[in-house]
Design a protein around this motif. Sequence first.
Motif, PDB file in Angstrom:
ATOM      1  N   SER A 206      36.393   5.318  40.401  1.00 52.93           N
ATOM      2  CA  SER A 206      36.564   6.747  40.632  1.00 52.93           C
ATOM      3  C   SER A 206      37.107   6.959  42.030  1.00 52.93           C
ATOM      4  CB  SER A 206      35.225   7.485  40.482  1.00 52.93           C
ATOM      5  OG  SER A 206      34.299   7.079  41.485  1.00 52.93           O
TER       6      SER A 206
ATOM      7  N   SER B 188      44.613  14.554  43.236  1.00 54.17           N
ATOM      8  CA  SER B 188      43.700  14.704  42.110  1.00 54.17           C
ATOM      9  C   SER B 188      42.548  13.703  42.168  1.00 54.17           C
ATOM     10  CB  SER B 188      44.456  14.533  40.787  1.00 54.17           C
ATOM     11  OG  SER B 188      45.471  15.505  40.660  1.00 54.17           O
TER      12      SER B 188
ATOM     13  N   TYR C 207      39.832  11.386  39.975  1.00 55.24           N
ATOM     14  CA  TYR C 207      39.898  10.730  38.674  1.00 55.24           C
ATOM     15  C   TYR C 207      38.708   9.803  38.463  1.00 55.24           C
ATOM     16  CZ  TYR C 207      41.193   6.364  40.986  1.00 55.24           C
ATOM     17  OH  TYR C 207      41.173   5.234  41.767  1.00 55.24           O
TER      18      TYR C 207
ATOM     19  N   LEU D 127      40.184   8.020  30.565  1.00 57.59           N
ATOM     20  CA  LEU D 127      40.568   8.674  31.815  1.00 57.59           C
ATOM     21  C   LEU D 127      40.075  10.105  31.834  1.00 57.59           C
ATOM     22  CD1 LEU D 127      42.252   9.171  34.421  1.00 57.59           C
ATOM     23  CD2 LEU D 127      44.225   9.600  32.920  1.00 57.59           C
TER      24      LEU D 127
ATOM     25  N   LEU E   9      40.485  13.407  34.583  1.00 56.69           N
ATOM     26  CA  LEU E   9      41.303  13.764  35.735  1.00 56.69           C
ATOM     27  C   LEU E   9      41.175  15.251  36.047  1.00 56.69           C
ATOM     28  CD1 LEU E   9      43.584  13.092  37.792  1.00 56.69           C
ATOM     29  CD2 LEU E   9      45.220  13.547  35.958  1.00 56.69           C
TER      30      LEU E   9
ATOM     31  N   ASP F 165      50.019  14.345  38.895  1.00 55.36           N
ATOM     32  CA  ASP F 165      49.379  13.099  39.322  1.00 55.36           C
ATOM     33  C   ASP F 165      48.991  12.191  38.157  1.00 55.36           C
ATOM     34  OD1 ASP F 165      49.561  13.685  42.046  1.00 55.36           O
ATOM     35  OD2 ASP F 165      47.690  14.821  42.025  1.00 55.36           O
ATOM     36  N   LEU F 166      49.126  12.675  36.931  1.00 51.85           N
ATOM     37  CA  LEU F 166      48.707  11.878  35.774  1.00 51.85           C
ATOM     38  C   LEU F 166      49.455  10.545  35.682  1.00 51.85           C
ATOM     39  CD1 LEU F 166      47.013  11.519  33.246  1.00 51.85           C
ATOM     40  CD2 LEU F 166      48.599  13.005  32.008  1.00 51.85           C
TER      41      LEU F 166
ATOM     42  N   ILE G  29      47.876   8.004  38.030  1.00 44.43           N
ATOM     43  CA  ILE G  29      46.570   7.472  37.598  1.00 44.43           C
ATOM     44  C   ILE G  29      46.766   6.471  36.468  1.00 44.43           C
ATOM     45  CG2 ILE G  29      44.222   8.055  36.945  1.00 44.43           C
ATOM     46  CD1 ILE G  29      45.185   9.390  39.548  1.00 44.43           C
TER      47      ILE G  29
ATOM     48  N   THR H  21      42.541   9.503  26.249  1.00 47.08           N
ATOM     49  CA  THR H  21      42.097  10.699  26.947  1.00 47.08           C
ATOM     50  C   THR H  21      42.427  11.911  26.087  1.00 47.08           C
ATOM     51  OG1 THR H  21      42.109  11.823  29.099  1.00 47.08           O
ATOM     52  CG2 THR H  21      44.225  11.003  28.289  1.00 47.08           C
TER      53      THR H  21
END
Length: 305
Positions: free
Chosen positions: A232, A238, A240, A253, A255, A261-262, A265, A279
């Motif tokens: 984490s 962001s 996550y 995931l 977030l 920002d995805l 990650i 997710t």
Amino acid sequence: MAMVSTLNVRIATLEDVAGIVDVHRSGIERWLKREGGRVEEAHYEELSVSERYLHGGPWMSIESCAVHLNNLLLEGQIAVVAEVDGRIVGEAELLISEEPVHGEITKIAHLDVIEVHREFRERGVGRAIVEFLEELALERGCRLFTATPDPSAVGFYKKIGVSEVVYRASIVEFDTSKFPEPPKDPETFEFSWDDVKALEMVAGRFQSSYHYWFVSFRDRIAGVDDVIPFESGMLGESYYVLRGLPSGDGGTLFLWGRREDLPLILGRAREIGFKKVRTVVDETVLGELKPRVLGENIILGRHLQ
């Protein structure tokens, strides 16, 4: 079938753990044991706490359920049980939080867990539990009561008035090989609920936003959760959580922050060894990144005030 006439719903305590486990265990038809790469049917008593957990979470054994319930109560959240003649026949958990709903910070009561013993289903137990919890939610000043129903239970919730679609999204799987590793390492740390409660939950919102912060940082069970890969922190702008699946088949995931920002990650997930990541995302992310769609998720609600 007629409603149970002697039904009583009340706040749960740690004394109720054995009864709660009995309720949740009643829905399991076959207990399986994984040994030497094989999966075989087994007796419940032959399974470790971890093996029981794989059948449905902490409610599958007294040891893990006691830890979970204690964690819930320490956070000031609510668990209730339904009884018939002193026997526990149903259990539910309500998580109360203030978080964004359609862009507005709203105090919500989210029905996080509800289970009725298989011998007492279709006898009014579930309805009585929900009505009791709605009263508690009103007393706590909640404006919205929400639930994430299984597809087979949508009709039940609509029948009792929990019918507004609060959130609709897709359950998806990303192939992380499509995402480059991020240009810099993330800040890895345990973040607080205050850090994320006002942020949009961009990915992973199957239940409430608070649920995923709670299970990530307050409801980890030693001997079970601590052997599952977990990271984490913050990357880009962001927050996550990346968590391995108990089966070892990829990760999940969660977030909070920015859609932009995805990809960062997901690249980080690739970097730490997750080939696949599951997710929940809405249609905007679905169109941009084109993951494999596994199903649909809806959160239903009812306004209380």
